[in-house]
Design a protein around this motif. Structure first.
Motif, PDB file in Angstrom:
ATOM      1  N   UNK A 266       0.817  -1.218   0.000  1.00 40.43           N
ATOM      2  CA  UNK A 266       0.000   0.000   0.000  1.00 40.43           C
ATOM      3  C   UNK A 266       0.848   1.265   0.000  1.00 40.43           C
ATOM      4  N   UNK A 267       0.373   2.249  -0.784  1.00 37.93           N
ATOM      5  CA  UNK A 267       1.045   3.534  -0.912  1.00 37.93           C
ATOM      6  C   UNK A 267       0.284   4.652  -0.211  1.00 37.93           C
ATOM      7  N   UNK A 268      -0.910   4.342   0.277  1.00 34.90           N
ATOM      8  CA  UNK A 268      -1.695   5.379   0.928  1.00 34.90           C
ATOM      9  C   UNK A 268      -2.880   4.816   1.671  1.00 34.90           C
ATOM     10  N   UNK A 269      -3.521   5.696   2.440  1.00 36.41           N
ATOM     11  CA  UNK A 269      -4.684   5.344   3.256  1.00 36.41           C
ATOM     12  C   UNK A 269      -5.771   6.381   3.016  1.00 36.41           C
ATOM     13  N   UNK A 270      -6.990   5.933   2.782  1.00 38.32           N
ATOM     14  CA  UNK A 270      -8.159   6.803   2.681  1.00 38.32           C
ATOM     15  C   UNK A 270      -9.080   6.402   3.827  1.00 38.32           C
TER      16      UNK A 270
END
Length: 321
Positions: A266-270
């Motif tokens: 993963x490259x990000x979190x929403x």
């Protein structure tokens, strides 16, 4: 010998499920949230915020506000459009005005869900043409054409388009389930695919148990490998209200997952944080968000809004056709 990880950076995008006059000012608390980096330097913790004005719902509700702050104006614009009106005749959506105000004061990225591209995107373009946006398709609308509409109305802008996975799983054929084929295929509707990220938000299956939607990490791995694009995790829609107390722990573990020895999955979190008039029972608090960011900063590098290359960091540039 330690293997060098090529994507140590991770972007945290947080905020309420849906924006309102009551929770808008809370976003400024997120804009000032800080953590100590692995280098011992104080830095901003949050890369961007959620400002969602219209909610995608399985069933339409006629109760005022239940479909989001923008819903009544959106319907008026749709009616006007159907009667032959154009973009110049449309009323401005309240959330777009909020996004403009927030960006002017913080210079942060704003993320939002798009349910009606031909109405919402031109209004975003009117006020936010030169700003950094992440606009994603809802899981209940699995049409690549929606992404094509979003692209055509915004291809000259610095915006990023996000694709959430469909809610089903389906049969597997040639190594991909029908959900995975659809998820991957939707991204192909955007000619310049380097402006696309994929967002994993779980699937609705009998084995979900207490999860709102069972996390689909293995599907995320397949799509990231096949597309070469960035992958984000949406823990709010995976864990839901029944496992709300597991969101922080589960998100930290997800940020440790690997695609290979030299790449994180993963490259990000929403993530949904704070309070909202919709789905507030699956939000973490701002305090919990801070603890989450501090924990992740111990083993990965948080992307900060002060970084002028924010869009490049979020979207990458190694997409495949």
């Amino acid at each position: 010998m330690n293997t060098k990880i090529k994507n140590t950076q991770v972007s945290i995008i947080a905020g309420p499920c849906s924006i309102s006059e009551k929770n808008f000012k809370d976003l400024y608390e997120l804009s000032s949230m800080e953590v100590v980096s692995r280098d011992g330097i104080a830095q901003k913790a949050i890369a961007g915020v959620r400002i969602v004005g219209v909610k995608s719902r399985t069933s339409y509700s006629y109760n005022k506000g239940s479909m989001g702050l923008d819903s009544e104006v959106l319907v008026e614009n749709i009616e006007m459009y159907a009667q032959g009106g154009g973009v110049k005749d449309m009323k401005m959506l309240p959330s777009v005005q909020m996004a403009q105000e927030f960006i002017r004061k913080t210079n942060m990225l704003v993320a939002s869900e798009v349910v009606s591209p031909l109405v919402q995107i031109p209004l975003c373009d009117r006020l936010l043409k030169n700003d950094e946006l992440l606009l994603w398709t809802p899981a209940v609308a699995q049409l690549g054409w929606n992404l094509l509409e979003m692209y055509e109305a915004s291809k000259e802008n610095k915006w990023t388009l996000g694709v959430k996975n469909p809610k089903w799983v389906g049969k597997e054929e040639n190594g991909l389930t029908s959900m995975e084929k659809t998820w991957l295929g939707m991204g192909s509707y955007v000619p310049f695919i380097h402006k696309v990220i994929f967002i994993q938000r779980g699937v609705d299956v009998a084995e979900s148990g207490l999860y709102r939607n069972l996390p689909a990490h293995e599907s995320a791995k397949k799509i990231k490998k096949a597309s070469g694009m960035k992958m984000y995790f949406d823990p709010s829609h995976c864990f839901g209200p029944k496992l709300r107390d597991k969101i922080v722990e589960g998100t930290i573990e997800a940020m440790k997952m690997k695609l290979s020895d030299d790449e994180y999955l993963y490259d990000g979190i929403l993530i949904e944080a704070g309070v909202s008039e919709t789905d507030t029972e699956q939000h973490i608090t701002h305090g919990e968000l801070h603890e989450l960011a501090k924990a992740i900063a111990q083993f990965r590098d948080l992307v900060a809004p002060s970084n002028k290359k924010l869009v490049a960091d979020i979207t990458g540039g190694n997409g495949k056709r």
